[in-house]
Scaffold this motif. Structure first.
Motif, short mmCIF file in Angstrom:
data_model
loop_
_atom_site.label_atom_id
_atom_site.label_comp_id
_atom_site.label_asym_id
_atom_site.label_seq_id
_atom_site.Cartn_x
_atom_site.Cartn_y
_atom_site.Cartn_z
N UNK A 43 -4.71 -10.27 -7.07
CA UNK A 43 -4.79 -8.94 -7.30
C UNK A 43 -5.71 -8.38 -6.44
N UNK A 44 -7.13 -8.76 -6.35
CA UNK A 44 -8.08 -8.12 -5.82
C UNK A 44 -7.87 -7.74 -4.44
N UNK A 45 -7.13 -8.95 -3.58
CA UNK A 45 -6.43 -8.83 -2.34
C UNK A 45 -5.59 -8.11 -2.09
N UNK A 46 -4.64 -7.73 -2.86
CA UNK A 46 -3.71 -6.87 -2.81
C UNK A 46 -4.07 -5.52 -3.14
N UNK A 47 -4.84 -5.46 -3.85
CA UNK A 47 -5.53 -3.89 -4.00
C UNK A 47 -6.04 -3.36 -2.59
N UNK A 48 -6.71 -4.23 -1.92
CA UNK A 48 -7.16 -3.80 -0.68
C UNK A 48 -6.17 -3.17 0.52
#
Length: 107
Positions: A43-48
């Protein structure tokens, strides 16, 4: 499982509208997060890259597939990734910005 890598590549390079050369680093970051198996890092990477909720759900489903298939599936895809990464086109695209920077410094 071969389709998983293709879907991931299409999502990152086409659906998100990022140019191929610029998407290379984020592709590896997201692929690593998918293969790692944790929802929070993914989720953190996709938020980027500001993915939509349906895209996030799709990536989580891909991650579930990886988690179900285990280390063998991850190893096979890692082999594919290594083959792509060490290909002539990928290397030349990765080295091109460095060549340009050196050329500019030489002027």
């Amino acid at each position: 499982m071969k389709g998983t890598l293709l879907v991931l590549a299409l999502l990152v390079t086409q659906e998100l509208g990022i140019e191929m050369v610029k998407s290379c680093p984020i592709f590896y970051v997201i692929f690593g997060a998918v293969a790692a198996g944790g929802k929070l890092p993914l989720d953190a990477c996709l938020d980027l890259v500001n993915v939509t909720e349906p895209e996030k759900v799709a990536m989580e489903k891909i991650q579930d597939c990886y988690n179900e298939k285990g280390l063998q599936a991850k190893a096979l895809d890692l082999t594919v990734m290594a083959t792509i990464t060490t290909g002539k086109q990928c290397i030349s695209e990765a080295v091109a910005p460095l060549k340009n920077a050196i050329t500019l410094l030489g002027r």
